[in-house]
Design a protein around this motif. Structure first.
Motif, PDB file in Angstrom:
ATOM      1  N   VAL B  20       0.867  -1.181   0.000  1.00 29.62           N
ATOM      2  CA  VAL B  20       0.000   0.000   0.000  1.00 29.62           C
ATOM      3  C   VAL B  20       0.894   1.217   0.000  1.00 29.62           C
ATOM      4  O   VAL B  20       1.875   1.276   0.744  1.00 29.62           O
ATOM      5  N   LEU B  22       0.486   5.443  -0.031  1.00 29.29           N
ATOM      6  CA  LEU B  22      -0.314   6.663  -0.051  1.00 29.29           C
ATOM      7  C   LEU B  22       0.614   7.837  -0.273  1.00 29.29           C
ATOM      8  O   LEU B  22       1.680   7.911   0.335  1.00 29.29           O
ATOM      9  N   ILE B  65      -8.260   3.741   1.433  1.00 31.12           N
ATOM     10  CA  ILE B  65      -7.454   2.648   0.886  1.00 31.12           C
ATOM     11  C   ILE B  65      -8.336   1.630   0.163  1.00 31.12           C
ATOM     12  O   ILE B  65      -7.945   1.051  -0.841  1.00 31.12           O
ATOM     13  N   ILE B  76      -3.268   6.777  -4.311  1.00 32.86           N
ATOM     14  CA  ILE B  76      -3.323   5.591  -3.465  1.00 32.86           C
ATOM     15  C   ILE B  76      -3.045   4.392  -4.358  1.00 32.86           C
ATOM     16  O   ILE B  76      -3.722   4.201  -5.371  1.00 32.86           O
TER      17      ILE B  76
END
Lengths: 265, 287
Positions: B20, B22, B65, B76
């Motif tokens: 992930v 960001l 997310i 994202i």
């Protein structure tokens, strides 16, 4: 829905049976009096004679109520679904329909449908009679559909947005969320108000006699005019109350039972 | 944090690719800006805890997310997916199949049994045969200690049990990543432990987890990385030992003093029943 005071057994504990027992005892007592007394009151003798006619009339009321509710439910669900549409004009149209028919006196709607619809439909050489009782069904189906639409819309909107969120997080499609998560919960929420609505539609069928349908009220009027005794008239209308009560009260109790059960699950 | 967008295999030292990522996330509800430029990486297998005062946008960050909220600004990435660019339902579904979400209020489906709550996603979304999905569901229930509750309905379970079912439901989708949104905040203090145990085991098994939590001790224990946010910004982040043991920022120290003090004062867990109000109505669907 109440989520507080209910506990298992609450419904069984509630005083349903004393009422029914009292009603049945009264009826049986009157019947016995008529049957075994050497000289029963005339009014009671007459009631025993007219009771089958009354019950047949009640059958008409129940038939009308079932048909009106079935029609109203199908139409109401459709209109309720449209009232959640993303298209504003469609939403607006359903709002108008719902508001107009929810806020109209049922008697006016019954008269309205009686005079608006023809007494028969003619298709080429076919003649389809359109009797008054069908018009009453339509007259009652109008407010029923408006109310069902509102019940449906309310139920869908009462499903917490967290349920949508949870279902979305499980990667379900909109269609599946609606079909598998929202609708089943709606049915549970809709059932009690739907049954309440049915009970009031049933009571409203007593208006059918005003437009010439031979229902239980009409039967009582004929009996009352024929016998022409004040005590009999009082007795027969009391019987009418009892008959409607005997039909509608269990529905009301079952509604409460359902609400209690849903509060627990 | 500039220049984090490093190539996947830089010469010399291969850096692991974040699962992930960001970058500079800005999110506003009307005039209220809840996220003011958040950048964060989560590596595969990592457990990252986000701590901070209530209303600092932690839950909103998790919702971004998984595409439940869309930031006005920023990027994202989950794996190879640019979440902020997803528009179509099919794309969001593809993303959410890979990302599990566990909510503060459990959000089980009340009309379905525990087993059916677990089976629904795998069967409807992943197209698995029902008996296979049921078998897996029972194993997961075993894992969270609720095998005997398969036939029960959510309303018949305690909060802690419901939350363990919710975790099992997320696991049933076999996600690459699970997001936990204050999952113990609505629980009675005595049931918090059973839920944390389940999460701890998941973390030990190598599941990538992002936790928003008020359980400081737990965060310190399970996290590889802890992020302290306040007022929509990351104040400080680092390995759990450093952030809790030697916080660099005064605001972090002040927050930890308060948070740890509170949980020392009462029972070892400080339940915070605040519900984060989100205008999620915008995301409801109409037919």
């Amino acid at each position: 829905m109440a989520h507080d005071t209910h506990h298992p057994g609450a419904v069984q504990d509630a005083p349903l049976w004393p009422w029914l027992a009292a009603a049945v005892t009264t009826l049986l007592g009157l019947a016995a009096w008529t049957q075994f007394s050497a000289n029963p009151p005339v009014a009671l003798q007459q009631l025993a004679k007219w009771l089958p006619t009354l019950l047949l009339g009640l059958g008409a009321n129940i038939g009308i109520s079932v048909l009106a509710m079935a029609l109203g439910t199908v139409a109401g669900l459709l209109i309720g679904a449209l009232s959640l549409s993303t298209m504003a004009p469609l939403r607006g149209a359903t709002r108008v329909y719902v508001q107009v028919f929810r806020n109209a006196p049922v008697l006016v709607l019954v008269y309205f449908s009686t005079y608006v619809f023809p007494f028969e439909l003619q298709l080429h050489h076919w003649r389809l009679p359109f009797p008054d009782w069908i018009k009453v069904v339509l007259g009652l189906a109008l407010p029923a559909s408006a109310n069902v639409a509102e019940i449906f819309r309310g139920a869908v909107q009462s499903i917490p947005s967290a349920q949508w969120e949870a279902a979305q997080s499980l990667a379900l499609s909109r269609r599946d969320i609606f079909r598998l998560v929202v609708l089943p919960q709606c049915v549970r929420r809709m059932l009690p108000p739907w049954m309440n609505l049915y009970a009031s539609i049933t009571m409203a069928t007593s208006l059918a006699s005003l437009v010439g349908v031979h229902d239980v009220v009409d039967a009582a009027q004929i009996a009352s005019n024929t016998v022409s005794r004040t005590d009999f008239t009082v007795l027969i209308y009391a019987t009418l109350l009892l008959l409607f009560f005997a039909y509608c009260y269990p529905i009301a109790r079952a509604t409460q039972a359902l609400e209690a059960r849903h509060a627990r699950h | 944090m500039p220049a984090i967008d490093a190539p996947k295999n830089p010469p010399g030292k291969p850096a692991p690719t974040p699962l992930v990522s960001l970058r500079d996330i800005h999110l506003s509800f009307g005039a209220n800006e809840v996220l003011k430029g958040i950048s964060l990486d989560v590596l595969p297998g990592q457990v990252v805890s986000i701590i901070g005062p209530s209303g600092s946008g932690k839950s909103s960050l998790l919702r971004c997310i998984t595409g439940l909220l869309r930031p006005q600004l920023g990027t994202i990435t989950v794996g190879a997916t640019r979440v902020d660019r997803l528009r179509h339902e099919a794309e969001l579904i593809a993303l959410r199949r890979r990302v599990g979400f566990v909510f503060q209020q459990y959000n089980l489906f009340p009309h379905l049994s525990v087993l059916d709550n677990l089976v629904l996603g795998p069967v409807r979304v992943n197209g698995r045969p029902r008996d296979e999905a049921e078998h897996q569901a029972r194993e997961l229930l075993q894992r969270v200690g609720l095998a005997h509750k398969a036939a029960a309905y959510p309303g018949e379970l305690s909060g802690g049990q419901q939350q363990r079912v919710a975790i099992a439901r997320a696991l049933a989708m076999q996600p690459e990543l699970i997001l936990f949104d204050e999952v113990t905040s609505a629980l009675d203090p005595e049931t918090v432990g059973e839920v944390l145990t389940v999460i701890r085991e998941l973390a030990e098994d190598g599941m990538t987890c992002v936790l928003v939590t008020h359980e400081m001790r737990f965060a310190a224990e399970v996290s590889d990385e802890v992020v302290f946010t306040e007022a929509g910004l990351i104040v400080e982040q680092g390995p759990a030992a450093r952030l809790f043991g030697n916080p660099q920022q005064e605001r972090t120290r002040a927050f930890l003093r308060r948070a740890l003090g509170a949980s020392l004062g009462s029972q070892s867990y400080a339940p915070d029943n605040k519900v984060v109000a989100l205008p999620i109505d915008r995301f409801r669907f109409a037919i």
